[in-house]
Design an enzyme around this catalytic site. Sequence first.
Site, mmCIF file in Angstrom:
data_model
loop_
_atom_site.group_PDB
_atom_site.id
_atom_site.type_symbol
_atom_site.label_atom_id
_atom_site.label_comp_id
_atom_site.label_asym_id
_atom_site.label_seq_id
_atom_site.Cartn_x
_atom_site.Cartn_y
_atom_site.Cartn_z
ATOM 1 C CG ASP A 167 -1.915 1.123 1.249
ATOM 2 O OD1 ASP A 167 -2.613 1.302 0.228
ATOM 3 O OD2 ASP A 167 -2.005 1.836 2.272
ATOM 4 C CG HIS B 119 2.677 6.542 -1.548
ATOM 5 N ND1 HIS B 119 2.256 6.882 -2.810
ATOM 6 C CD2 HIS B 119 1.547 6.194 -0.866
ATOM 7 C CE1 HIS B 119 0.932 6.743 -2.890
ATOM 8 N NE2 HIS B 119 0.480 6.317 -1.724
HETATM 9 C C1 BG6 Z 1 -2.753 5.888 -0.109
HETATM 10 C C2 BG6 Z 1 -2.903 4.639 0.697
HETATM 11 O O1 BG6 Z 1 -2.078 5.631 -1.297
HETATM 12 O O2 BG6 Z 1 -2.028 6.844 0.635
HETATM 13 C C3 BG6 Z 1 -3.590 4.923 2.010
HETATM 14 O O3 BG6 Z 1 -3.653 3.680 -0.021
HETATM 15 C C4 BG6 Z 1 -2.878 6.035 2.746
HETATM 16 O O4 BG6 Z 1 -3.638 3.763 2.827
HETATM 17 C C5 BG6 Z 1 -2.655 7.236 1.839
HETATM 18 O O5 BG6 Z 1 -3.678 6.420 3.840
HETATM 19 C C6 BG6 Z 1 -1.779 8.264 2.517
HETATM 20 O O6 BG6 Z 1 -1.761 9.436 1.744
HETATM 21 P P1 BG6 Z 1 -1.488 10.847 2.413
HETATM 22 O O7 BG6 Z 1 -1.490 11.791 1.268
HETATM 23 O O8 BG6 Z 1 -2.584 11.088 3.396
HETATM 24 O O9 BG6 Z 1 -0.164 10.728 3.090
#
Ligand code: BG6
Length: 485
Positions: free
Chosen positions: A230, A235
């Site tokens: 995930d 990321h």
């Molecule tokens: C998403 C995930 O890609 O990114 C989520 O699937 C996560 O689980 C989210 O909560 C976090 O994104 P941000 O922008 O809130 O850090």
Amino acid sequence: ERVASFDYVVFGATGDLSLRKLLPALYERDRDGQLPDDGRIIGVSRIGLDGAAFRALAADALTQHAAPLDPATTDRFLARLDHITADAQGTEGWDALASRFDGVADKVRVFYLATHPDLFGPICQRLARAGLVTARSRVVLEKPIGRDLASARRINDEVGAVFQEGQIFRIDHYLGKETVQNLLALRFANALFEPLWNSGGIDHVQITAAESLGIERRGGYYDRSGALRDMVQNHLLQLLCLVAMEAPASLEREAVRDEKLKVLRALAPLTGADGLTHSVRGQYRAGAIDGEPVPGYLDEDGVAADSATETFVSLRAELRNWRWAGVPFYLRTGKRLPQRVSEIVIQFRPVPHSIFGASAGPVMPNRLVVRLQPDEHIRLRLMTKEPGPGGLRLRAAALNLSFAETFKRRVPDAYERLLMDVVRGNPTLFMRRDEVESAWEWAEGLLGAWRDSGERPKPYTAGTWGPSAAIAMIERDGRTWHEED
Ligand code: BG6
């Protein structure tokens, strides 16, 4: 700037992502005058909604996620919306969708697939069959692209059978975050850091993306996914790439992605025993966040009672190349941690020799913290002399660049930037096929190590920083996770 006229077609239009992120982002762009007068937003979903019901749903979502609304923008924006009920794997609805484009040949068409990745291929096929794909069409794929290398390849093949690679935009919304792009500015618009930006000057790097939220209502998805798939595969690895890549020759379409790909290919595999030694998996148990009790992961809706899915992962990655050999990259992410904070910490090497006696206190190494959220800043820890007439005492202090204070303007959501990049046809901040597959290949090695070990993730109490083994992992190397100075 105004771009050529375009329509957005959002698949999965009634889903969480569409309502919380995509529609609000398009709304903000409309508020700024960036949507063309005739630009339409057509929602597609399985749910039997007419245009009016979809507009009501959208209005509600905007009230929650784009407030304060401005009445003129709201009227204009809602009038752009329409909804088609269609079956991604069947025949229903596709003629109706095609009819919306009768006589509309020259506009840019963006098909945004905010659906389960298994539907990406079937949707693209049906778009082609319905005659909806033109040379000016683009498709946006939300993450995750598959759940392993084989499924990612299959999806990429299926989408690639309909769209050219240049028309495919694989989104990783972290790349749209302001501070992430600021990393490019920091590294390549300042001459100061680059000479030190290697194993000679840097001791180690930490990348943290902590969330206090749990899995919300996404148990069904999350339980089959877990923190590595995930958050890390996409990321965190993308952040690592931007920290570690060589200077691209320009920001031209492929230049940045070529450099990121080289980083991914240089990642040392975390397979077998290496994977187990250099990673820690955790799963949260009931606890409290900000004093509020929260349930444990196994009690969340959609989660198997004996689930071995990790909600936390920390790991130690290394890059096998000249610049970074021997420099650990510690990555960590998790749900139900004490606070929401994402940051990149660059710890420089200590001074080679201290001229200060023990009474001056320790000489701490310089540390650069790039905070992505919630409060965006770049902070450099320096050692200074504590003011006063007595003996020379050292103290750590920070040069602090706070974006809110320096720029005093709203920080746009990552999606705002990325949705407009799609329309402009600029893929620099999107993942190329080879990047996604390379990241999966590496992640799959670690997933395999975990699976073969038969071990379960270690429990941690919601509201703590994960299992104690994650702290032990970095302390074994004589280092500690960064805490607020
Ligand atoms: C998403 C995930 O890609 O990114 C989520 O699937 C996560 O689980 C989210 O909560 C976090 O994104 P941000 O922008 O809130 O850090």
